[in-house]
Design an enzyme around this catalytic site. Structure first.
Site, short mmCIF file in Angstrom:
data_model
loop_
_atom_site.label_atom_id
_atom_site.label_comp_id
_atom_site.label_asym_id
_atom_site.label_seq_id
_atom_site.Cartn_x
_atom_site.Cartn_y
_atom_site.Cartn_z
N GLY A 154 1.01 -1.04 0.23
CA GLY A 154 0.08 0.56 -0.12
C GLY A 154 1.00 1.44 -0.73
N GLU B 257 5.05 2.85 8.62
CA GLU B 257 4.75 1.42 9.22
C GLU B 257 6.12 0.66 9.96
OE1 GLU B 257 1.06 0.30 5.90
OE2 GLU B 257 3.27 -0.80 5.83
C1 5RP Z 1 0.51 -0.70 3.13
C2 5RP Z 1 0.96 -2.47 3.40
C3 5RP Z 1 0.10 -2.80 4.08
O1 5RP Z 1 -0.58 -3.47 5.11
C4 5RP Z 1 -0.51 -3.92 2.89
O2 5RP Z 1 0.16 -4.00 1.50
C5 5RP Z 1 -1.79 -5.44 3.02
O3 5RP Z 1 -2.57 -4.19 2.65
P1 5RP Z 1 -3.92 -4.45 2.46
O4 5RP Z 1 -4.36 -5.11 3.43
O5 5RP Z 1 -4.84 -4.05 1.55
O6 5RP Z 1 -3.76 -6.56 1.66
O7 5RP Z 1 1.84 -2.50 4.13
O8 5RP Z 1 2.25 -0.21 2.77
#
Ligand code: 5RP
Length: 234
Positions: A103, A109
């Protein structure tokens, strides 16, 4: 039920389980992505019902969502120590090593996870893998010197016997992170030694952060149809 609805349902169940670990007065880190979004929604319901917590967001999107739901939200500078962070992941292996950044929020994060005493990961079963790497590894890079940094990344892969395509996210219109950086997605297929790769990537100038989260997650709540399994212990 359509497959998509079912997957959203699983994500929500994983999020609901994480909510069981939230206690009044906690300082929380709020993750980013579609699964974390469910957690923030459910937390918003609890806050509306009187739960007192204070939160920090891992992205501008999560900040806006939380604010919109009336969840008390501040900056990590105002509240630099957190009790618990709840976040999604793109892959989780049996040692609770993660790939994150699908994301685009991996830098914040990781900073928020590092500020937390505990991190819980919420995923549906499709994210659990025996070995990391099928999901392209996101690497956040500074726009300046992109071509050179990308070459260093590719050379690092070669030195570790890894091969795969590196793609600038967004291509000609690059995706820009909340921190003003770009993301290079690296399709490696498999990462046999995540620790070694993480250490190698961290030495490359221009690499801001990579999406390997090693030693952060204490537990993963994995939603399968009919049950939420816990990996590790929160
Ligand atoms: C964002 C992330 C998300 O937590 C990861 O991509 C999972 O996303 P989703 O719950 O939409 O599958 O690391 O940087």
């Amino acid at each position: 039920m359509a497959a998509n609805d079912n997957r959203e349902g699983l994500k929500r169940e994983a999020a609901r389980r994480a909510l069981d670990f939230v206690e009044p007065g906690m300082r929380l880190g709020l993750g980013t992505g579609t699964t974390a979004r469910h957690f923030v929604d459910l937390l918003g319901e609890k806050v509306a019902a009187g739960l007192k917590v204070r939160c920090v967001a891992t992205s501008e999107a999560t900040f806006a969502q939380a604010k919109g739901l009336g969840i008390p939200i501040t900056t990590l500078d105002d509240m630099p120590e957190l009790d618990l962070t709840v976040d999604g992941a793109d892959e989780v292996d049996p040692e609770l090593r993660l790939i994150k950044g699908g994301g685009g929020a991996l830098l914040r994060e990781k900073i928020v996870a590092a500020a937390s005493r505990r991190m819980a990961v919420i995923v549906d079963e499709a994210k659990v893998v025996a070995r990391l790497g099928a999901f392209p590894l996101p690497i956040e890079v500074v726009p300046f010197g992109l071509v050179s940094t990308r070459r260093h990344i590719e050379a690092a892969f070669a030195s570790l016997g890894l091969a795969g395509a590196t793609n600038l996210r967004g291509g000609a219109k690059p995706f820009v992170t909340d921190g003003g950086h770009y993301i290079v997605d690296c399709g490696l297929g498999a990462i046999p030694d995540p620790e070694r790769l993480a250490a190698t990537l961290s030495t490359i100038p221009g690499v801001v952060e990579h999406g390997l989260f090693i030693g952060y997650a204490r537990a993963a709540f994995v939603a399968r149809s009919g049950a939420v399994e816990t990996l590790g212990r929160l």
